[in-house]
Design an enzyme around this catalytic site. Sequence first.
Site, PDB file in Angstrom:
ATOM      1  N   GLN A 163      -8.073  -0.227  -2.833  1.00 54.77           N
ATOM      2  CA  GLN A 163      -8.569  -1.053  -1.724  1.00 54.77           C
ATOM      3  C   GLN A 163      -8.151  -2.502  -1.957  1.00 54.77           C
ATOM      4  O   GLN A 163      -8.384  -3.055  -3.034  1.00 54.77           O
ATOM      5  CB  GLN A 163     -10.089  -0.956  -1.610  1.00 54.77           C
ATOM      6  CG  GLN A 163     -10.608   0.423  -1.272  1.00 54.77           C
ATOM      7  CD  GLN A 163     -10.862   1.299  -2.485  1.00 54.77           C
ATOM      8  OE1 GLN A 163     -10.370   1.002  -3.580  1.00 54.77           O
ATOM      9  NE2 GLN A 163     -11.612   2.361  -2.312  1.00 54.77           N
ATOM     10  N   GLN A 195      -4.278  -0.735   2.390  1.00 54.25           N
ATOM     11  CA  GLN A 195      -5.564  -0.034   2.401  1.00 54.25           C
ATOM     12  C   GLN A 195      -6.712  -1.027   2.560  1.00 54.25           C
ATOM     13  O   GLN A 195      -6.836  -1.975   1.797  1.00 54.25           O
ATOM     14  CB  GLN A 195      -5.753   0.772   1.111  1.00 54.25           C
ATOM     15  CG  GLN A 195      -7.041   1.587   1.092  1.00 54.25           C
ATOM     16  CD  GLN A 195      -7.175   2.458  -0.153  1.00 54.25           C
ATOM     17  OE1 GLN A 195      -6.261   2.536  -0.956  1.00 54.25           O
ATOM     18  NE2 GLN A 195      -8.300   3.126  -0.289  1.00 54.25           N
ATOM     19  N   ASP A 196      -7.540  -0.811   3.590  1.00 56.21           N
ATOM     20  CA  ASP A 196      -8.734  -1.645   3.815  1.00 56.21           C
ATOM     21  C   ASP A 196      -8.381  -3.116   4.072  1.00 56.21           C
ATOM     22  O   ASP A 196      -8.926  -4.020   3.436  1.00 56.21           O
ATOM     23  CB  ASP A 196      -9.697  -1.549   2.627  1.00 56.21           C
ATOM     24  CG  ASP A 196     -10.297  -0.157   2.482  1.00 56.21           C
ATOM     25  OD1 ASP A 196      -9.901   0.740   3.249  1.00 56.21           O
ATOM     26  OD2 ASP A 196     -11.145   0.041   1.613  1.00 56.21           O
ATOM     27  N   ASP A 219      -7.845   3.221   6.711  1.00 54.30           N
ATOM     28  CA  ASP A 219      -9.134   2.581   7.044  1.00 54.30           C
ATOM     29  C   ASP A 219      -8.985   1.071   7.156  1.00 54.30           C
ATOM     30  O   ASP A 219      -9.800   0.306   6.618  1.00 54.30           O
ATOM     31  CB  ASP A 219     -10.193   2.900   5.979  1.00 54.30           C
ATOM     32  CG  ASP A 219     -10.442   4.387   5.834  1.00 54.30           C
ATOM     33  OD1 ASP A 219     -10.117   5.140   6.759  1.00 54.30           O
ATOM     34  OD2 ASP A 219     -10.958   4.795   4.783  1.00 54.30           O
ATOM     35  N   ARG A 275     -12.621   7.409  11.408  1.00 55.75           N
ATOM     36  CA  ARG A 275     -13.279   8.477  10.664  1.00 55.75           C
ATOM     37  C   ARG A 275     -14.655   7.996  10.224  1.00 55.75           C
ATOM     38  O   ARG A 275     -14.907   6.812  10.061  1.00 55.75           O
ATOM     39  CB  ARG A 275     -12.450   8.949   9.480  1.00 55.75           C
ATOM     40  CG  ARG A 275     -12.190   7.953   8.379  1.00 55.75           C
ATOM     41  CD  ARG A 275     -11.486   8.657   7.222  1.00 55.75           C
ATOM     42  NE  ARG A 275     -11.078   7.769   6.156  1.00 55.75           N
ATOM     43  CZ  ARG A 275     -10.578   8.201   4.997  1.00 55.75           C
ATOM     44  NH1 ARG A 275     -10.429   9.499   4.780  1.00 55.75           N
ATOM     45  NH2 ARG A 275     -10.224   7.338   4.055  1.00 55.75           N
TER      46      ARG A 275
END
Length: 381
Positions: free
Chosen positions: A198, A220-221, A242, A298
């Site tokens: 992350q 990521q993130d 995400d 999600r």
Amino acid sequence: MASNTRLQIIIFTISLCNLSLMSSSSWRSLDTQTDYRKWVSWNVENYRKKTALQPQSINETPSGGGGKALDIKLSKAEMNKVTMTVSQDGTADYTTISDALHTIPLYNTRRVILVIKPGVYREKVTVPRALPFVTFLGDASDPPTITGNDTASVIGRNGVPLKTFQSATVGVDANYFVAINIKFENTAPHVIGSAGGQAVALRISGTKAAFYNCSFYGSQDTLYDHTGLHYFNNCFIQGSVDFIFGYGRSLYENCSLNSVAKKVASLTAQKRSTSSMASGFSFKDCVVTGSGTVYLGRAWGDYSRVVFSYTFMDKLVLPQGWSDWGKKKLDSRVYYGEYKCSGPGANLTARVPWAHMMTDEEAEPFLATHYVDGDTWLISP
């Protein structure tokens, strides 16, 4: 006669117990099945109460006259603005953003505008909770970049991993933060299958924060929309996994969401964790493009809430649209809505059965700045 009476009492008592058990189970089931309806109904009713005099878009939001008044703290802050300049070439008040922030008095009560000149600022920036009313203002023709490469697995000064929260290049804990024409970046790559990858470009944890013409680059993130009321207008957000996530109650208007996923990923992971939280992401007039294949969202939280309206979705959006992260129990708790979207990825025929095709009435509360109570705190940039 007495024996029959006792028997009737016993049967009646057993029946009451069974009825109580059945009722309890039925109500739990009913509560689960209708939670999303309650959430939408709450938003519809909330919208009706607020919109009698409320501006319908940011362009109509009051900045000193007309419509509803700004809240008192913000109104006072806007009347007493002060400007500082930041440039790496030594021609400004400060050479780093952090140095400028350190000179602002704690519990500041006036708008402090940091005019950040073009350049690449390699620094980890934190705007603490005690510094409200800070604005980062860049040049629209050559926005400054604030960049870093920390990940959740990087070992911090205390000898333990930073984790996602502290991986952010820029972390904002203060309320009333504004960023205009700024590029937030985390260059750490996402390695499929690795842990602790992350890598947050921006974390916004303060409430009543707005971002105009900003870009967020990461993998990521990328954007930690942590908590509070937030507004994003004409922003570019790029990532793989995400890359918009958190508990925030946020409106994304006219934004571009660009996936750089190599395989399957998700645009959003909204973290509404209880049925009483008023959080949720609303995307209006946005564009979804990029590589790989993606879910629109999600279910990171058990009661995750995301709505897309009037959004163009390219072919990278999976036909199913949404993911419950393999937890079927969440299908009746999450609320994932779509309203009048377009593009090859907006085809609804293969959507998961628990996605919601919203009516005009259901969609209306999510279509303008009233969704984030913008009439009292949004001001023209």
